[in-house]
Design an enzyme around this catalytic site. Structure first.
Site, mmCIF file in Angstrom:
data_model
loop_
_atom_site.group_PDB
_atom_site.id
_atom_site.type_symbol
_atom_site.label_atom_id
_atom_site.label_comp_id
_atom_site.label_asym_id
_atom_site.label_seq_id
_atom_site.Cartn_x
_atom_site.Cartn_y
_atom_site.Cartn_z
ATOM 1 N N GLY A 1 20.333 -12.132 15.821
ATOM 2 C CA GLY A 1 20.538 -11.427 14.389
ATOM 3 C C GLY A 1 19.058 -11.053 14.258
ATOM 4 O O GLY A 1 18.962 -9.799 13.579
ATOM 5 N N GLY B 1 26.101 -15.465 18.233
ATOM 6 C CA GLY B 1 26.440 -16.726 18.944
ATOM 7 C C GLY B 1 26.769 -16.650 20.504
ATOM 8 O O GLY B 1 26.535 -17.234 21.481
ATOM 9 N N ARG C 1 30.950 -2.727 13.449
ATOM 10 C CA ARG C 1 32.031 -3.449 14.285
ATOM 11 C C ARG C 1 33.095 -2.553 14.567
ATOM 12 O O ARG C 1 33.971 -2.627 15.481
ATOM 13 C CB ARG C 1 32.289 -4.784 13.676
ATOM 14 C CG ARG C 1 31.194 -5.972 14.117
ATOM 15 C CD ARG C 1 31.573 -7.008 13.411
ATOM 16 N NE ARG C 1 30.646 -8.194 14.161
ATOM 17 C CZ ARG C 1 30.308 -9.390 13.450
ATOM 18 N NH1 ARG C 1 30.848 -9.867 12.561
ATOM 19 N NH2 ARG C 1 29.567 -10.214 13.984
ATOM 20 N N LYS D 1 12.183 -22.272 15.444
ATOM 21 C CA LYS D 1 12.314 -23.564 15.924
ATOM 22 C C LYS D 1 12.433 -23.672 17.296
ATOM 23 O O LYS D 1 13.533 -23.189 17.911
ATOM 24 C CB LYS D 1 13.210 -24.138 15.155
ATOM 25 C CG LYS D 1 12.711 -24.425 13.546
ATOM 26 C CD LYS D 1 13.596 -25.500 13.036
ATOM 27 C CE LYS D 1 13.186 -25.851 11.519
ATOM 28 N NZ LYS D 1 13.910 -26.707 11.003
HETATM 29 P P1 ADP Z 1 17.250 -14.676 16.248
HETATM 30 O O1 ADP Z 1 18.215 -14.709 14.950
HETATM 31 O O2 ADP Z 1 16.975 -13.321 16.783
HETATM 32 O O3 ADP Z 1 18.039 -15.662 17.062
HETATM 33 P P2 ADP Z 1 15.629 -16.658 15.208
HETATM 34 O O4 ADP Z 1 16.728 -16.845 13.857
HETATM 35 O O5 ADP Z 1 15.511 -17.917 16.287
HETATM 36 O O6 ADP Z 1 16.143 -15.423 15.700
HETATM 37 O O7 ADP Z 1 14.227 -16.703 14.479
HETATM 38 C C1 ADP Z 1 14.057 -15.684 13.476
HETATM 39 C C2 ADP Z 1 12.967 -16.206 12.447
HETATM 40 O O8 ADP Z 1 11.808 -16.919 12.984
HETATM 41 C C3 ADP Z 1 12.397 -15.204 11.434
HETATM 42 O O9 ADP Z 1 13.192 -15.572 10.295
HETATM 43 C C4 ADP Z 1 10.994 -15.205 11.459
HETATM 44 O O10 ADP Z 1 10.387 -15.389 10.255
HETATM 45 C C5 ADP Z 1 10.715 -16.758 12.025
HETATM 46 N N1 ADP Z 1 9.429 -16.952 12.591
HETATM 47 C C6 ADP Z 1 9.002 -16.448 13.673
HETATM 48 N N2 ADP Z 1 7.672 -16.735 13.904
HETATM 49 C C7 ADP Z 1 7.462 -17.392 12.962
HETATM 50 C C8 ADP Z 1 6.034 -18.204 12.498
HETATM 51 N N3 ADP Z 1 4.974 -18.173 13.147
HETATM 52 N N4 ADP Z 1 6.210 -19.196 11.635
HETATM 53 C C9 ADP Z 1 7.385 -19.535 10.931
HETATM 54 N N5 ADP Z 1 8.550 -18.529 10.928
HETATM 55 C C10 ADP Z 1 8.343 -17.772 12.007
HETATM 56 MG MG MG Z 2 18.235 -16.161 13.478
#
Ligand code: ADP
Ligand code: MG
Length: 396
Positions: free
Chosen positions: A354, A377, A39, A197
């Site tokens: 992230g 965010g 940053r 999720k």
């Molecule tokens: P970002 O931070 O890029 O927005 P998220 O926080 O939404 O992404 O999601 C990342 C998480 O999703 C990771 O920790 C990854 O391990 C988890 N993940 C991805 N696919 C699966 C899966 N099939 N089962 C469980 N966790 C998963």
């Molecule tokens: Mg995340």
């Protein structure tokens, strides 16, 4: 490109002017040292350009969550020396007890950092007194902190209404990249939405179906969509209470002519740990005691073919549990495809989030994407189609 915001190019003469520059200096620290100076480095361009033009540059930023209280552990005095080192020129710390007095003594081209904006409870409330107090310290305002633009705070939003307001170089680059990806993209557009999720990305999915030509759903959230289509996902992460919502999203996509891509083969395991015994199976062959942890190779190859037909890609969320090998395979493979297509010039690729940034770094391709947003965010809210107050306030 026709833009609806003004940049440093539109500021006119800044020599001798006091320019308040909102930056994101909220760096992680351990034992008094900055552990990641990304940053700080991102703030250099705008600050150096204005200083070179003879402005008195007063950097505004928050640091941690002091909740309107003075807290020496969250003083920006701690970040002044590290920023000075990265900037390569002297930086003065401006205590907010006598900010006006200190600023009055600043020379043309000098740079200072004002104390943590969040020491004032009016900052996060966007209180008029706080906006007025800050506005009195400057002649012009530059917002260079896209990552803070989803908050309507005094230093991110209020000031833009009080002083002539401009986007800094970092903000400008981010807005241009996001506009190319979703605002005004070349079609066909593909979106990859992955991650754990569905519940955390409902608004993203709902917004994207109306915007993109191909919606690629991966990660844990794909399981909820598969379950909605009657697939038995065994022990997989799955939000069974959201299968109705998943169906609604699939219907909306259908109506909007958006093709949804769900995995048809998957990598499953009985235990979630590094390198367990795995099987690659059709989604209809997942056993009761198995978890889907990655998209399978056949589906990954089909997704690569989809990207080859597209001009634009926006990506948020990994396709699998990428932190745990070998469940990073699909994410790394598709990321490399996207990077190669970008290098060839056939794809504009924008990614954020992230874990997504971490996954692209793991794949070694973050530098080959057209743009990788570290805004967290703010990036997600933009993916949701929301107007970001800090950006809206810059609009002419
Ligand atoms: P970002 O931070 O890029 O927005 P998220 O926080 O939404 O992404 O999601 C990342 C998480 O999703 C990771 O920790 C990854 O391990 C988890 N993940 C991805 N696919 C699966 C899966 N099939 N089962 C469980 N966790 C998963
Ligand atoms: Mg995340």
């Amino acid at each position: 490109m026709a833009r609806n915001f003004r940049t440093l190019d539109d500021m006119g003469e800044v020599t001798g002017k006091r320019v308040l520059v909102r930056e994101d200096l909220n760096v992680p620290m351990a034992d008094g040292a900055v552990t990641d100076d990304t940053r700080l480095r991102a703030a250099v361009q705008t600050v150096a350009e204005l200083a070179d033009k003879g402005a008195k540059v007063i950097v505004l930023a928050h640091f941690g969550r002091p909740k309107g209280q003075r807290n020496p552990e969250m003083s920006l005095a701690l970040v002044t020396r590290p920023f000075e080192a990265v900037l390569g020129r002297p930086v003065r710390f401006i205590d907010d007890q006598d900010a006006a007095g200190v600023i009055a003594t600043m020379a043309e081209g000098e740079v200072g950092i004002l104390e943590n904006t969040r020491f004032d409870a009016g900052e996060e409330k966007n209180a008029p007194e706080t906006v007025d107090r800050l506005a009195a310290l400057g002649d012009l305002y530059v917002n260079d902190a896209f990552s803070a633009a989803h908050r309507a705070h005094a230093s991110t939003e209020g000031l833009a209404h009080k002083l002539p307001a401009f986007a800094g170089r970092q903000m400008e680059a981010e807005l241009d990249a996001l506009d190319k990806a979703l605002g005004n993209p070349e079609h066909p557009v593909a979106a990859v939405v992955g991650g754990a999720k569905v519940s955390t990305k409902l608004d993203v999915l709902k917004h994207l179906v109306a915007q993109v030509d191909h919606l690629i759903i991966g990660g844990g959230m794909a399981n909820t969509f598969l379950a909605a289509r009657g697939v038995n996902v065994g022990k997989s992460l799955c939000e069974h209470d959201l299968t109705g919502t998943a169906e609604e999203i699939l219907d909306a996509a259908d109506k909007a002519n958006c093709t949804v891509h769900l995995p048809y083969d998957v990598v499953v395991a009985k235990e979630f740990r590094a390198n367990p015994p795995v099987r690659t199976v059709n989604v209809h062959e997942v056993a009761e005691d198995e978890m889907i942890l990655d998209v399978g190779p056949a589906a990954t190859e089909a997704l690569a073919d989809v990207l080859k037909t597209c001009r634009t890609l926006v990506w948020n969320g990994p396709l699998g549990a990428f932190e745990t090998p070998p469940f990073d395979t699909a994410t790394i493979s598709l990321a490399r495809t996207a990077a190669a297509l970008t290098k060839e010039g056939s794809l504009v690729s924008v990614a954020g989030g992230g874990d997504t940034v971490a996954a692209l770094n793991q794949a070694g391709v973050a530098g080959d994407f057209s743009f990788v947003s570290t805004a967290g965010g703010a990036f997600l809210e933009w993916m949701e189609g929301k107007a970001l107050p800090g950006v809206a306030a810059l609009q002419r």
